[in-house]
Design an enzyme around this catalytic site. Structure first.
Site, PDB file in Angstrom:
ATOM      1  N   GLN A 108     -27.229   7.943  26.288  1.00 39.59           N
ATOM      2  CA  GLN A 108     -25.995   7.955  25.510  1.00 39.59           C
ATOM      3  C   GLN A 108     -25.806   6.591  24.841  1.00 39.59           C
ATOM      4  O   GLN A 108     -25.224   5.686  25.403  1.00 39.59           O
ATOM      5  CB  GLN A 108     -24.795   8.287  26.402  1.00 39.59           C
ATOM      6  CG  GLN A 108     -23.529   8.537  25.608  1.00 39.59           C
ATOM      7  CD  GLN A 108     -22.363   8.977  26.468  1.00 39.59           C
ATOM      8  OE1 GLN A 108     -21.304   8.361  26.444  1.00 39.59           O
ATOM      9  NE2 GLN A 108     -22.546  10.048  27.231  1.00 39.59           N
ATOM     10  N   GLN A 126      -4.385   5.630  25.997  1.00 40.00           N
ATOM     11  CA  GLN A 126      -3.747   5.625  24.677  1.00 40.00           C
ATOM     12  C   GLN A 126      -2.787   6.779  24.448  1.00 40.00           C
ATOM     13  O   GLN A 126      -1.786   6.624  23.756  1.00 40.00           O
ATOM     14  CB  GLN A 126      -4.816   5.650  23.578  1.00 40.00           C
ATOM     15  CG  GLN A 126      -5.444   4.313  23.277  1.00 40.00           C
ATOM     16  CD  GLN A 126      -6.292   4.396  22.011  1.00 40.00           C
ATOM     17  OE1 GLN A 126      -6.736   5.448  21.610  1.00 40.00           O
ATOM     18  NE2 GLN A 126      -6.515   3.259  21.395  1.00 40.00           N
ATOM     19  N   TYR A 147     -13.284   4.844  32.876  1.00 37.67           N
ATOM     20  CA  TYR A 147     -12.324   5.009  31.794  1.00 37.67           C
ATOM     21  C   TYR A 147     -10.902   5.044  32.369  1.00 37.67           C
ATOM     22  O   TYR A 147     -10.575   5.891  33.203  1.00 37.67           O
ATOM     23  CB  TYR A 147     -12.584   6.285  31.006  1.00 37.67           C
ATOM     24  CG  TYR A 147     -13.903   6.336  30.259  1.00 37.67           C
ATOM     25  CD1 TYR A 147     -14.656   5.192  30.044  1.00 37.67           C
ATOM     26  CD2 TYR A 147     -14.397   7.540  29.770  1.00 37.67           C
ATOM     27  CE1 TYR A 147     -15.855   5.241  29.364  1.00 37.67           C
ATOM     28  CE2 TYR A 147     -15.596   7.598  29.079  1.00 37.67           C
ATOM     29  CZ  TYR A 147     -16.329   6.447  28.884  1.00 37.67           C
ATOM     30  OH  TYR A 147     -17.527   6.497  28.208  1.00 37.67           O
ATOM     31  N   LYS A 175     -10.550   5.334   6.157  1.00 38.89           N
ATOM     32  CA  LYS A 175      -9.124   4.983   6.170  1.00 38.89           C
ATOM     33  C   LYS A 175      -8.879   3.489   5.996  1.00 38.89           C
ATOM     34  O   LYS A 175      -7.761   3.073   5.678  1.00 38.89           O
ATOM     35  CB  LYS A 175      -8.477   5.464   7.472  1.00 38.89           C
ATOM     36  CG  LYS A 175      -8.996   4.809   8.748  1.00 38.89           C
ATOM     37  CD  LYS A 175      -8.335   5.433   9.966  1.00 38.89           C
ATOM     38  CE  LYS A 175      -8.922   4.915  11.262  1.00 38.89           C
ATOM     39  NZ  LYS A 175      -8.351   5.591  12.434  1.00 38.89           N
TER      40      LYS A 175
END
Length: 334
Positions: A177, A27, A54, A216
């Site tokens: 996690q 990104q 990733y 938001k």
């Protein structure tokens, strides 16, 4: 920045962990990623989490470059193995001895380090004997390539089985996690009690529910341009389940609580997950250094009991709590 022990180990990690899923190598540009990492370091974060999958290994490379020149002993670097990498051949995924051995060496090269502090099974592999997986992880620890073992999104029984084998092999499985937030509380009923019993801590991801808990997104209004909810590559599919007006109205009811505590909604959400004593650290990502600088202010915040009750009242039945929705075991490519 405050620090907590990770599981029943002597390892301390920062309450806020910087993670680079969905950002580094995909990104955001590399120079922005480096500035975000520097902002994390400048604000007391010492713990960094990534994974080989990733951006198909690119995120590890970016993180390794960003941390180059830092005192290694002052950092805790975590990575993961399971999901496909490289050309995605039949042995380029899973938790087999072959994939673990090859993956740890490749991760260390990309991260520019001799060892990681925590090596994590990114999911539970139903197609590889658990004994093979844990033996391979134990070998990684004995070779000095990782100090501790962790997992990600394992359910309570999987944690018990993995912990028992690790103990037999003389290594420490100290962390899990999972996804955890005010809106996603599936670990509370089974995973957290089992983890407390076993001496395992949670390092939680998505504490702001993919940005929904920042406030938001407003009920009755389209998602802001450039936000995650509008980015098909950046997690829009994960966000859409929380984009109903009912959920967004519940999030807006949190604003008076945050205002009274002098926090942003994002800081409140992060402080909330840290109020669970089984959570050692909250993972945050960032596409701008300013996001890091703001979110680290959640460390050390104590939310009064009265405010916690108001948060529960505001969210009410909007939170998902079904323990069966802990991430299902992943299947390898055949």
């Amino acid at each position: 920045m405050k620090f907590r022990y990770l599981g029943d180990s002597g390892l301390k990690i920062s309450e806020i962990t910087y993670g680079n899923w969905l950002t580094h190598g995909s990104q955001v540009e590399n120079d922005t990623a480096v500035r975000c990492v520097q902002a994390a370091l400048d604000n007391g974060i010492t713990t960094f989490d990534t994974a080989d999958t990733y951006a198909n290994t690119a995120a590890e490379t970016v993180l390794g470059d960003a941390l180059a020149g830092q005192r290694r002993e002052s950092l805790e670097i975590f990575t993961k193995v399971y999901f496909p990498t490289g050309p995605m051949g039949p042995n380029d995924t899973g938790l087999s001895r072959k994939h673990i051995r090859e993956s740890i060496d490749a991760s260390l090269r990309r991260l520019k380090t001799d060892y990681v502090d925590l090596y994590q099974a990114h999911r539970y592999d139903v197609e590889t004997p658990l004994e093979e997986t844990m033996q391979a992880f134990a070998d990684v620890v004995r070779q000095g390539k990782a100090l501790y073992i962790g997992v990600s999104e394992w359910n309570a029984q999987q944690l018990r089985d993995g912990h028992a084998l690790a103990k037999e092999l003389g290594v420490q499985l100290i962390s899990n996690q999972p996804q955890y937030s005010m809106l996603w509380r599936v670990i509370e009923e089974e995973v957290v009690p089992a983890s407390r019993e076993l001496g395992i801590s949670q390092i939680v991801w998505s504490p702001v529910a993919q940005g929904v808990l920042t406030g938001k997104y407003l009920p009755g209004q389209p998602a802001p341009e450039g936000s995650r909810a509008t980015d098909a590559k950046g997690g829009a599919d994960m966000v859409k389940s929380w984009m109903s007006d009912e959920v967004l109205e519940g999030v807006q009811r949190l604003k008076p609580v945050a205002d009274e505590l002098g926090l942003t909604l994002a800081q409140l959400a992060i402080a909330w997950v840290l109020s669970n004593d089984n959570v050692a650290s909250a993972l945050i990502g960032a596409s701008r250094p300013e996001q890091v600088e703001s979110n680290v202010k959640a460390s050390g915040v104590v939310i009064p009991a009265e405010a916690l009750a108001r948060i529960d009242e505001a969210i009410g039945g909007l939170a998902e709590r079904d323990p069966a929705k802990t991430a299902a075991p992943a299947h390898r490519l055949s």
